[in-house]
Each structure stands twice: as structure tokens, then as C-alpha cells.
Design a protein around this motif. Structure first.
Motif, PDB file in Angstrom:
ATOM      1  N   GLY A  13       0.757  -1.267   0.042  1.00 22.71           N
ATOM      2  CA  GLY A  13       0.121  -0.135   0.460  1.00 22.71           C
ATOM      3  C   GLY A  13       0.667   0.789  -0.291  1.00 22.71           C
ATOM      4  O   GLY A  13       2.045   1.489   0.090  1.00 22.71           O
ATOM      5  N   ILE A  14      -0.183   2.597   0.338  1.00 21.29           N
ATOM      6  CA  ILE A  14       0.763   3.293   0.752  1.00 21.29           C
ATOM      7  C   ILE A  14       1.145   4.577   1.202  1.00 21.29           C
ATOM      8  O   ILE A  14       1.442   5.651   1.325  1.00 21.29           O
ATOM      9  CB  ILE A  14      -0.382   4.902  -1.048  1.00 21.29           C
ATOM     10  CG1 ILE A  14      -1.899   4.738  -0.931  1.00 21.29           C
ATOM     11  CG2 ILE A  14       0.032   3.943  -2.513  1.00 21.29           C
ATOM     12  CD1 ILE A  14      -2.572   5.888  -1.256  1.00 21.29           C
ATOM     13  N   ALA A 187      -3.300  10.446   9.227  1.00 17.31           N
ATOM     14  CA  ALA A 187      -2.643  11.701   9.210  1.00 17.31           C
ATOM     15  C   ALA A 187      -4.131  12.706   9.763  1.00 17.31           C
ATOM     16  O   ALA A 187      -5.152  13.834   8.781  1.00 17.31           O
ATOM     17  CB  ALA A 187      -2.301  12.602   7.520  1.00 17.31           C
ATOM     18  N   PRO A 211       3.160  -8.949  -3.159  1.00 16.83           N
ATOM     19  CA  PRO A 211       2.461  -7.571  -3.406  1.00 16.83           C
ATOM     20  C   PRO A 211       2.848  -7.264  -5.097  1.00 16.83           C
ATOM     21  O   PRO A 211       2.324  -7.048  -5.706  1.00 16.83           O
ATOM     22  CB  PRO A 211       3.165  -6.528  -2.803  1.00 16.83           C
ATOM     23  CG  PRO A 211       3.183  -6.875  -1.630  1.00 16.83           C
ATOM     24  CD  PRO A 211       3.628  -8.782  -1.422  1.00 16.83           C
ATOM     25  N   PHE A 302      -9.345   3.016   7.061  1.00 17.25           N
ATOM     26  CA  PHE A 302     -10.077   1.541   6.591  1.00 17.25           C
ATOM     27  C   PHE A 302      -9.075   1.495   5.649  1.00 17.25           C
ATOM     28  O   PHE A 302      -8.344   0.174   5.656  1.00 17.25           O
ATOM     29  CB  PHE A 302     -11.429   2.270   5.723  1.00 17.25           C
ATOM     30  CG  PHE A 302     -12.565   1.960   6.135  1.00 17.25           C
ATOM     31  CD1 PHE A 302     -12.547   1.581   8.283  1.00 17.25           C
ATOM     32  CD2 PHE A 302     -13.211   2.383   6.029  1.00 17.25           C
ATOM     33  CE1 PHE A 302     -13.340   1.968   8.533  1.00 17.25           C
ATOM     34  CE2 PHE A 302     -14.777   1.706   5.734  1.00 17.25           C
ATOM     35  CZ  PHE A 302     -14.909   2.124   7.788  1.00 17.25           C
ATOM     36  N   ARG A 303      -8.255   2.595   5.407  1.00 16.00           N
ATOM     37  CA  ARG A 303      -6.646   1.805   4.337  1.00 16.00           C
ATOM     38  C   ARG A 303      -5.658   1.749   4.920  1.00 16.00           C
ATOM     39  O   ARG A 303      -4.661   0.313   4.834  1.00 16.00           O
ATOM     40  CB  ARG A 303      -6.329   3.062   3.299  1.00 16.00           C
ATOM     41  CG  ARG A 303      -4.791   2.627   2.509  1.00 16.00           C
ATOM     42  CD  ARG A 303      -5.164   4.253   1.960  1.00 16.00           C
ATOM     43  NE  ARG A 303      -6.099   4.735   0.799  1.00 16.00           N
ATOM     44  CZ  ARG A 303      -5.950   3.884  -0.362  1.00 16.00           C
ATOM     45  NH1 ARG A 303      -5.566   3.290  -1.379  1.00 16.00           N
ATOM     46  NH2 ARG A 303      -6.777   5.013  -1.024  1.00 16.00           N
ATOM     47  N   ALA A 306      -6.190  -1.997   6.207  1.00 20.57           N
ATOM     48  CA  ALA A 306      -5.836  -3.412   5.366  1.00 20.57           C
ATOM     49  C   ALA A 306      -4.643  -3.886   4.778  1.00 20.57           C
ATOM     50  O   ALA A 306      -3.966  -4.912   4.760  1.00 20.57           O
ATOM     51  CB  ALA A 306      -7.131  -2.478   3.934  1.00 20.57           C
TER      52      ALA A 306
ATOM     53  N   ASP B 286     -12.006  17.291  12.223  1.00 24.84           N
ATOM     54  CA  ASP B 286     -11.270  15.851  11.859  1.00 24.84           C
ATOM     55  C   ASP B 286     -11.874  14.780  12.787  1.00 24.84           C
ATOM     56  O   ASP B 286     -12.835  13.478  12.881  1.00 24.84           O
ATOM     57  CB  ASP B 286      -9.955  15.103  12.655  1.00 24.84           C
ATOM     58  CG  ASP B 286      -9.659  15.378  11.128  1.00 24.84           C
ATOM     59  OD1 ASP B 286     -10.265  15.450  10.140  1.00 24.84           O
ATOM     60  OD2 ASP B 286      -8.101  15.157  11.056  1.00 24.84           O
TER      61      ASP B 286
ATOM     62  N   ARG C 215      -0.764  -1.354 -11.650  1.00 23.90           N
ATOM     63  CA  ARG C 215      -1.492  -0.695 -10.882  1.00 23.90           C
ATOM     64  C   ARG C 215      -1.920   0.727 -12.580  1.00 23.90           C
ATOM     65  O   ARG C 215      -1.439   1.486 -12.795  1.00 23.90           O
ATOM     66  CB  ARG C 215      -1.160   0.254  -9.799  1.00 23.90           C
ATOM     67  CG  ARG C 215      -0.918  -0.912  -9.541  1.00 23.90           C
ATOM     68  CD  ARG C 215       0.044   0.212  -7.880  1.00 23.90           C
ATOM     69  NE  ARG C 215      -0.078  -0.294  -6.557  1.00 23.90           N
ATOM     70  CZ  ARG C 215      -0.831  -0.135  -5.822  1.00 23.90           C
ATOM     71  NH1 ARG C 215      -2.213   0.620  -6.157  1.00 23.90           N
ATOM     72  NH2 ARG C 215      -1.549  -0.974  -4.214  1.00 23.90           N
ATOM     73  N   PHE C 261     -10.840  -1.505  -0.215  1.00 25.37           N
ATOM     74  CA  PHE C 261     -10.416  -1.349   0.954  1.00 25.37           C
ATOM     75  C   PHE C 261     -12.337  -0.840   1.218  1.00 25.37           C
ATOM     76  O   PHE C 261     -12.587  -1.180   2.942  1.00 25.37           O
ATOM     77  CB  PHE C 261      -9.688  -0.945   1.980  1.00 25.37           C
ATOM     78  CG  PHE C 261      -9.874   0.949   1.675  1.00 25.37           C
ATOM     79  CD1 PHE C 261     -10.333   1.484   1.908  1.00 25.37           C
ATOM     80  CD2 PHE C 261      -8.597   1.814   0.568  1.00 25.37           C
ATOM     81  CE1 PHE C 261     -10.820   2.896   1.814  1.00 25.37           C
ATOM     82  CE2 PHE C 261      -9.152   2.687   0.157  1.00 25.37           C
ATOM     83  CZ  PHE C 261      -9.797   3.138   0.721  1.00 25.37           C
ATOM     84  N   TRP C 262     -12.988  -1.492   0.639  1.00 26.49           N
ATOM     85  CA  TRP C 262     -14.258  -1.860   0.867  1.00 26.49           C
ATOM     86  C   TRP C 262     -14.720  -0.187   1.558  1.00 26.49           C
ATOM     87  O   TRP C 262     -14.301   0.047   2.585  1.00 26.49           O
ATOM     88  CB  TRP C 262     -14.798  -2.192   1.925  1.00 26.49           C
ATOM     89  CG  TRP C 262     -14.147  -4.446   1.637  1.00 26.49           C
ATOM     90  CD1 TRP C 262     -14.545  -4.381   0.278  1.00 26.49           C
ATOM     91  CD2 TRP C 262     -13.556  -5.272   2.319  1.00 26.49           C
ATOM     92  NE1 TRP C 262     -13.580  -5.616   0.203  1.00 26.49           N
ATOM     93  CE2 TRP C 262     -13.371  -5.804   1.460  1.00 26.49           C
ATOM     94  CE3 TRP C 262     -13.687  -4.697   3.373  1.00 26.49           C
ATOM     95  CZ2 TRP C 262     -13.133  -7.254   2.344  1.00 26.49           C
ATOM     96  CZ3 TRP C 262     -13.569  -6.141   3.961  1.00 26.49           C
ATOM     97  CH2 TRP C 262     -13.226  -7.356   3.252  1.00 26.49           C
TER      98      TRP C 262
END
Lengths: 343, 343, 343, 343
Positions: A13-14, A187, A211, A302-303, A306, B286, C215, C261-262
């Protein structure tokens, strides 16, 4: 120091990881292990403490999500009803859940003599995976003393990973599995973290996808999956129960990205907690102020859930050396496989 | 003025009711009806507005509980995921849910032209019961104009009960059912209320038990239950989603105390919301401060939910006069039965 | 003929596909579309008929799973309670669910004049995604006649994919999305199939990962995800409700393998049904013989559900040509991107 | 012989009871107790065996329903996922769940040496209530030997009720609670039964309402409810998991009819199983024929579940003599209260 995906040029991921890339990047979290390796006994206990104080008195907000319920975890019913965790979270082998629960109860009574008297009872939370192939699980080798040792070992900072604690005898996609951890920086609201610790013991040999698309071969027959994975997610972002349940669910996405389809025989269970809103057992006010995340900003969590779950499983395998367990059964190390590929 | 249990010397529990003994004892709540009575058409729409402002912009915290899911309510999936309601709550007959949902959507777009453009979509919430025996339900007589009329009629204060709005053609335990309401005072944090509004259309003739143990006979064959009951619970106590879900669940206890066992063919669904924590659609922070109830004090809300649901159903029957509907089908009034007993 | 992953040298898993690689590989399944393309109106209706007979009289066993509940599907409550589907399954845009539900009700009454009279009511099942970016969704362009047209179009055999029916105005990972299908052969009990049909409208631009690790860049700003995906799974393996729910859940694994990620703003909902055990509305026996899968063999269905969902989404994108919709908004085609890469 | 509601001229509903009015009216069910009464120790274990054979090899179909989840039951996750029970169902005090689970595991291994080797693991199922007021629960007095004694005591026929087994130290609505049972005849498919066994330990003093409307006063301060109730429902009607879950839910209606609102601090959990469809652990067929109830006939089971749960709780209190437990705490007997009233 644990090997991690970045050591092998992989990434999940990122989002940026935390300083330790571990669940302990969330302030206050402590992890301890007790490892049993003796002949055919290859098992242990891992303890995650949401904070360093009295957990029964200052509960953390929590939720769980059952990805696949072929599992024997104790404590989930109350977590879902009340939205709190009030003991350390223990991980162990499938047949030792009862002993670990009893040890947690005794430890809670020691700290809170009003339990079972004036203060109601306590809800022990223990997850498990079946280390039967590499461990003589029928021996029920875990005793209450081993639990106390794992609790005593709990500390902030570095998380020992791989073949330690509950991870000692675990298998993942035919390779050696075990304990793994990862984290992501969040963040939001001044800076927070989400951290994950997994006990990896799932996946059919041949199903693992890295990956970068590679499919490592553990040199094991594919057979039927009979594993499990426990995923503990922690964050210091203040979240209410419903939000934590949504975050816990995303652990399943991380598992799926590894090539798993959450097999029938696998107990795949996620537990998430937030240290951002402690619940005081002795609260005297009727109405309690708390903070909750602006739901429109929840995607980063969420990201993170995962990605960090995905990476924590890989880290568990990369930190676990090759292992020979009960009856001479051998599990290769994914780290060795990757090093062989690099040559 | 609606007849209520106290007019007949009955009581449902021990908590004191609010000033109006209605869902409108919760400040800000508005209720409106549109009633259709014309030949074989005996049906309508009832609207509950959690507050008088823009509901899409200022959502109320909410939860639902499915007591028995033989029902066609629209909107519950999102209520459970996000924990909010963002439109009026409509009640109507089973086959008119689609039309009511479309009317809510159009009304929301009128107030919020960014819906479906920059603001995402809107989740209409419509519950239903089957008034087929007394109403020509196949005629699909409800139009979007009827929904607008119910919304326009919505007001604070007195709630019209019995054979009005969605309650026009409903049957309960073989007697005439319909719209009923009740409330309880909640001695928490400076004084609050929990109010309930029901659309009663359930119960096998002969199964009704009054609080004093009497079993009224509606003079109808027992037959198979094919009814439903919608229960809307409102409170100004600040509660989070999980707590509201726990409160909504207790509506089932109120229904059970009437002698129902939540029959197979019945869509028994509870929706609970709190006006205590509005969720701003355009929130810019937030992290959002909110209030939640000290969980250890929640029993008064559980008790209130059970009592007020119990009483709201009885009030619906006591406010409903005897009725002759489609094809000459007749329903006696429970109020008449009780008056006969008093002679 | 729809383009599929194999045309581009990609594959999603290891199980063999069916003859048509579509949901219609399950015998009896029919799919029909009604497509609206006119100025800013780019939307439609897709109908899935579990069999060619009277669906209210011969219901199929069913279950659903909510991956993420930011969605407005109608009908799930009763599917979960009773474990059956009794109408066609419709897919459409978010704001047209009400109209589609009403159309299904009228169609069911036409075929079953006892509905709402002696036979109880009917549970319409309609799923949705938000095609707002490419379609003037505020126009509520779908009418009941469009539903009848989609039902009339329903046929066995080839499934039209891409920019058709409900898929007309959908967007997926920033590319053009729409209708996609795939299937897997199930080597159980003499030979069966599991088929999937998706309405794809989810995923943040940049998050899509192809099975080979690439990607693709759709040339769109990443922005916030506000999509959805509806996943309909069908099989002729006889499964009970609980087993179907387990199978439906695995659709989430397929979605996660695409890089999703839904997301929070996405209504990701899976509906699964089996034609292997029809439920007779007029059943006269007390106890009904049926077949259920030996649970120990269920992994092939889990794997098939994950693989076919993964592939059906890719097929939806590969079958969808580049598209310019409302207000000149453009979506590139993933097929074009892949062809460009091959050059 | 246990005292029951009929001995006091009360009745709970309209369905006829079975010959023994106990869970053992369902053929094959066995119940056993181990009772500890010694100074401040007043506790025990109760075992329900769904049949007399190897339960791991021939599992019963099962489901559970959490009425209120302030409870520490182990085993529910797997029951809900797989729909089976594979060990005896144990009831005990809250802090002894772990020990009981371990004992069940050891007993299962003894009977099935392949557990934890080639056959996967076993899911122990243990429910609990908090007998803290009358029992020195902190002593953790239950040992694995006590579990074996309860298992060895298990027998068909008469069920010992009141102050026995897990019921020894329980309190219900301020009176002495404990073990109670009741059954209903089910006029379906040639004749069947539904039986219920409860461990009653819930209800605030003053809230109990008898079927005739009387409200017995236990002479205890009302205080806060901190009880629980475990409800085990058994039937020989063949039901699938989903149907069993629906039946289990109706136990809540029985509890509500007693005047309870399912208090916050109470773990109110129902477990239902059917002996009508055994699941063979070693099943070799892909597809397994089974019987399921015609859903349109299920209301008799719902009514039976509500009535028998209602009655089983009253029977538990009527069979329990007045009791003085830990620290001299006294609980009156409801039977004595009723006899006083008759004078």
C-alpha cells in the motif's frame, strides 16, 4: 530486529508506516510473549495490553469482526454488546483458551478485589489458532503461569516477531507463520497511528500472492486449509464502537490481498480497540463527553487497517525462521525463499 | 384527544410518562399524517420528523433492530452502517414503500440540490405494515402527493392516534389497530424523555393479554398471524449508535408483554434515534466532541423502551374506533370491549 | 461478445470457468437489460431471474452479506429472515430503487392475484449504485415501463456486459465500469457452477491492482470514493441459507483483491442464491426434504466466489468502452489502457 | 419431583406440555448435575447432552441468539458459523467457564484421539451466570473433575431442578433461582417436542409478574440487576440453522413476559439445537439429504419456545427452596411465597 517487507523490496500500500512499524507505535500499547519450545511442545502465549494501567478500571473502546467463525475465541459476545475491552488480549493455541481465560480472571481479581463481589464479573478476551501440526496441542502445555509470564514480559517499544509466544508453532500458506506486526501513520487531528498485530496460521500452500504478483512455493502439499488468523488492531484515534467495528472489518481485505479466500476451516477474527476514549468503570456522571471521528474522514483508517494487516502477516512470515516441530514436521521460511530468489 | 391506558385503569410499568405521553414529549419531534378513506381504500402515510430543520444536513444518531424480519422496510442497511437517519421516517402500507421512498428522495433533493451531484445520495427510511385485509392494498393508492401532505401536516404537540395516517387500515390482535404513542420521563442528566410511536398491525386474535391479566376477545377467528409492527423510539438523551441499538432491542420486550411471540409472518422492526448528538453533513473537524450515556445508567432507558412500546400499542388500539373496511370486513374496538367490561 | 480477462492474458485464480464464463452458466438463470442513453441521462435497469417460472410460487434459497452498508438496497431484511428470494433481482441507480420496487410489486401481483389478499405480500429485491457523475440521477428517469422492458429482455445464454442496463453510467477505479459476469465450474456432486454478475461502480482512481501487479492509471484525480458495487452470486449447488451467506461473504475477498478496501462511501452488497432447493409457496407438507452441501467441501465454493467476483469486476471494465456522460464527463476504458500497454 | 407452575394453578400459554414437562421430553436428551455446597461455596455444573453417542462425530444442528450480551459464554462464534454443536452444553458460574471448556476439550480428545491431530479442533460450549452473591465465586471452586461428574450424571428422564448443578447459587427476581425446565408438544409431522432448560439468575426484585398479574415481593432491595439467564432449547423437529436461530430468538419473549426488560448487566443467551438432522463429522457424500420444516408452519415452534422458556424460569424458582449462601445472604423461595398467598 524483525525482518519486514521493506527489507525485501516489497510494499503493502501507500500509507507511511510508524517509527517501529508495529502495534506499539500506538502510545501505551504493550506486547509480551511466553514461548514454549521443548520436544514436541512448540507453543506459547502472547499478550497485548492496551495501556499500562488497570484495564478493568479504565476500559478501552473496542469492537470485533468475525471474518470466518471456525474459531474458539472467548470474550467476543461482551465486546460486541458493551463496546469495551477490560483485560489484556491474549493469543494462544486453540485448546488453551480456557486456561488463559482463567489466568486473566485471576489476574483481574488480584488487581480488583471487588470483581465477583460488588463490581460484577470480568470478561477475559482470548484468541487462538491451531498449532496442532507443529505442536503437541493435545498436551495442553500452557499453564496459568505461562500467562503470567507473558503479562510480565509486556513492554512498549520493539515487538518480537516470528516464532515467539503464541506464534511459536504456527504455519501460514505452508511456510512458517507466527507473530507479525505493522503500523500506519494517520494524518488526522494532530497525528495518530493505527497498529496491527497478527497471529498468522492460515492459507493453503500455493495460494500466497506477494504484492509484486509472485507466488512463493513452500514445498508443501496443498491439502485442506485448517488454519486461522487472529488480527488485533489498535489506534489512538478516538473512535466509537461502530466505527471500530468498521475498521476491524477491513482486516479481512488485508487477508484477502494475500490470496486467501477466508477458508472454511479457518477462524479468522479481528479485534479492534481505541485508546482515545477510555471508559471509567467507576464513572459517576450520567453523560460522558467523548470524541469521535468525523465519519467522512474514516477512509484513511480503513486503508490503514487493510494495508497494515496485509503487511503484518507478511512480516510474521519474514520474521519466522525455518522450523522443525512435532514429529519432525518442517516448515520453510518465506524469508529464505525470498533470499533464494534474489540470488 | 386520544384514549390511553390510564383512561381504562391500566398501566404498563412503573416509570412516569411525559406531559403528552407521546413521542412528541421529546423536544423537536414532529408527527404528521395523511389519511385515505374512500370505499375500499383505507390506508395512509405517517411521518415522524426528528427535528424541524434540514434532516440531511443535521442527521440524528440512530440504530435499528429487527425483531422479526418478514418485512419490507427500506433504509435499514445504511442506518446500521453509519448510525444516522437523514430523512423523515415514514410509515405506510407494505406495497407503498417504493412510492414513499421516491417522494422522500425528491423532497430531500428539493432541500439539498447537491444530492446526487456533489453530496452523495440520500437514504430514505420507510417502514410498513400490511393493511391488506381492510384496505385494497393492490390499488397502490398512495401517491407522492400523499407523502408531501403527511410531511406538511407534521407538527409538535399532540399526536393524532388510532385510525389515522398509516394506521387507517391496520388490525391488532383481531381488534382495530393503528397509530399509538407513549412516553417515559428519564431522570438522567437534567431530565430527558424517551418517546415511542407504533404502527400496530400484529398479533393473533386471542393472544392479547392486558396488564391486569385479562384476555380480550375480538370476535375474530384466530387464524394465522400475518401482521407486522413498526416501532419508532426517540430520545433526547445523547446516545451513540450501539446504545441506541440496545434501546431499540427492548421494544421487543414491550411487544412480548402483550402476548405476542413475534410471529413468523410479522415484520416487527424497531428504529431508535437520539436528538442529543446531531451529525453535521458538512462537518469540517477531524474529531467531533459528543456526549454518550454512562452505560451503567442505561437500564432506565431499557425499561422505558419496553414500557412505552407496550403502552403505545395499547394506546393505538384504545384510540382506534370500530372500523369497517374493504369488502365489509369489520374490526371491533378494544376501547368498546373495555367499556363493555366496565358496565 | 464481451471482452474478458483472458483476452488480455490475465487470470483471476485457478478454477476453470464455465462455458459462457457468465452467471448464465448456472442453468435457468436469465439476465435482461433496459438501457437509457439520451443526453445527460445515462442509466438503466438490469434484471436477474433465478429461473423462468413463477418466482413467487417457487422461491430460491438465498442470503445476503453487507460488505459496507452505505447503500440503499431494498429487500435484504426479509432475505436474511426467511432465506428466500421471491422476485427478480433488479439493479439500477440509487434514486430509482423505489420505482423499481413498485414495478416488481405490480408484476408479482399480475402473476399472483392473491398477493395482498390471501397470500401475504411480496418482497421486492432491488440493488443500486450511484451513477450520479455520468447520469443526471436527479431526473429520476427510470419508470416502471423500463423495469418491464428489462424483465421482458431477460434470457438465458450470453450476458451483455459493460455499458448496458444498470451499468450504463457507472465508474470503477476511475475507468468506465458497468455490468460484468464470470463463472466457475464446481466439481461437486456431478458437476455444478457458481456464477457472478456485478454492477461495478466503486474504487478510487489509482487503487486498482491487476492480477499481474500492474496499477492502471485512469487519468482521473483520486478524490474521495463515493461508489458502490452490487454482487449477485448464483449456483445450482444445493445450499442452505447459512451456507449461502458464507459464500456471499467471499465476494468481499474478490473485491479486496482488486485493491479496494471497501471504502466508507461505498454500498458494497452481495446477494447469493441457489437454484438447487426451490421453496414452494404452497407447500403442503410439514417437513420438506432438501439437499445441503457437506460443509467440509465448501471451500471450492468460497474460492469460486472470490475468483468469479474478482473476474466479473474486471470483465465489467474490459467490456465497457470509453464513455462521455453528463456535463461532458469522460471515463476511459480499461480495455483501451491494456491495449495501449500491449503496443 | 420438581414443583411446577401447574402445582400452583398457573399456566404459561396454551400449548400442551410433554409427559415430563422437561427438556428430556425430546428423545435422547440427557441432563446431569454436579452440585457443590460447602460453606461459602454454593455452585456447580450442569451438563446437557443432545444425544447419548459421540457428539463430535454426530453433531447436532444448532444456533444461538444473544438477547443481551453482558455474558462470557464460550463457543458461540463457531455455533453461528457452522450451525452445529459438537460437545455437551455446560452451564456453570461466570468465572469457571475456562475450566469447564478445558474439561470438555480433554473429554472430547479422550473420545476422539484425532482431535488436534488429523481432525481439526473441537469447539467447547459453556454458558454461565454470576452466582457471586450466594457463592464465593472468587474461589474458582469448579475443577475439571466436577465437569466429569456432571457428564457422568447425565441421564434421560426426570430433570432435577432448583438448587442443583449450576443453579445452586443463583438468584432470580430476588427469589432463589436455579435450574428449571419445561416442554411443549409440537403437532407437526407425526408428533414432536420442544424442550427448554434454563439457568435463571436475572431480574430485579419487584419486576416479576406472574401469569395471573400478581407481583411477588421477595423482600429484597430492588438494586441494580446484575444477573443473567442461559436458555437451552432442544427439539426433535428437523430444523436448519436459520430456523433454529429464529426459534432461539423467541426465548426472549418468554423472558420478557416475566417482567424483565433484559437488563444491561445481564448475559441473556439462548442456544437452540435440533436432533432431527445429525451432521456426520466423517460425511463422505458431497450433498447430504436432510429435512427442514415448512417455514409456514413455524409459528407453533415460536409459541412453544416463548411459553416453555417462560414456564421453565418459573419452574426453576418453584423448585428452588429458600437458601442461605455466602456471608449469610438469604434468598426466599417463590414456592413459599405462593403457598403463603394461598393460605
Amino acid at each position: 530486529m524483525a525482518s519486514t517487507v521493506s527489507d525485501f523490496g516489497l510494499s503493502c500500500g501507500i500509507l507511511p508506516g510508524g517509527a517501529r512499524n508495529a502495534i506499539t507505535d500506538v502510545p501505551g500499547i504493550r506486547v509480551g510473549h511466553c514461548t514454549l519450545r521443548n520436544g514436541d511442545t512448540n507453543t506459547g502465549v502472547t499478550a497485548i495490553l492496551p495501556h499500562g494501567g488497570n484495564l478493568f478500571r479504565k476500559k478501552v473502546t473496542a469492537a470485533s469482526h468475525v471474518i470466518n467463525g471456525f474459531g474458539k475465541t472467548i470474550g467476543l459476545t461482551q465486546v460486541q454488546e458493551l463496546g469495551t475491552i477490560e483485560t489484556p488480549v491474549l493469543l494462544t493455541n486453540t485448546l488453551s483458551v480456557g486456561t488463559c481465560a482463567t489466568a486473566l480472571i485471576r489476574d483481574a481479581i488480584r488487581q480488583n478485589p471487588d470483581i465477583g463481589r460488588s463490581a460484577g464479573t470480568v470478561n477475559p478476551l482470548v484468541g487462538e489458532c491451531n498449532d496442532g501440526p507443529l505442536n503437541d496441542i493435545q498436551a495442553l502445555a500452557i499453564s496459568e503461569e505461562h500467562v503470567l509470564a507473558a503479562l510480565a514480559d509486556a513492554h512498549e517499544g520493539e515487538v518480537e516477531q516470528g516464532n515467539v509466544g503464541a506464534g511459536t508453532g504456527m504455519t501460514c500458506f505452508g511456510f512458517k507463520g507466527g507473530i507479525g506486526s505493522a503500523s500506519r501513520r494517520i494524518a488526522l487531528g494532530g497525528g495518530h497511528h493505527l497498529g496491527v498485530l497478527v497471529l498468522s496460521n492460515f492459507g493453503r500452500p500455493g495460494d500466497l500472492v506477494l504484492p509484486d504478483g509472485r507466488r512463493p512455493d513452500p514445498g508443501q502439499p496443498a491439502g485442506v486449509e485448517r488454519g486461522s488468523v487472529m488480527i488485533v488492531l489498535a489506534t489512538d484515534v478516538p473512535l466509537e464502537h461502530r466505527q471500530l467495528e468498521r475498521v476491524a472489518r477491513r482486516a479481512g481485505a488485508g487477508i484477502a490481498r494475500l490470496g486467501s479466500f477466508w477458508g472454511h476451516g479457518s477462524g479468522d477474527i479481528a479485534i479492534a480497540f481505541s485508546t482515545g476514549n477510555l471508559v471509567d468503570h467507576d464513572e459517576s456522571r450520567d453523560l460522558v463527553p467523548l470524541l469521535a471521528l468525523n465519519e467522512a474522514r474514516i477512509d484513511i483508517l480503513f486503508r490503514a487497517a487493510a494495508e497494515a494487516t496485509h503487511e503484518a502477516v507478511l512480516n510474521s512470515m519474514l520474521s519466522a525462521g525455518a522450523f522443525t516441530g512435532r514429529a519432525g514436521k518442517h516448515r520453510a521460511s518465506l524469508a529464505d525463499w525470498l533470499r533464494d530468489q534474489q540470488r
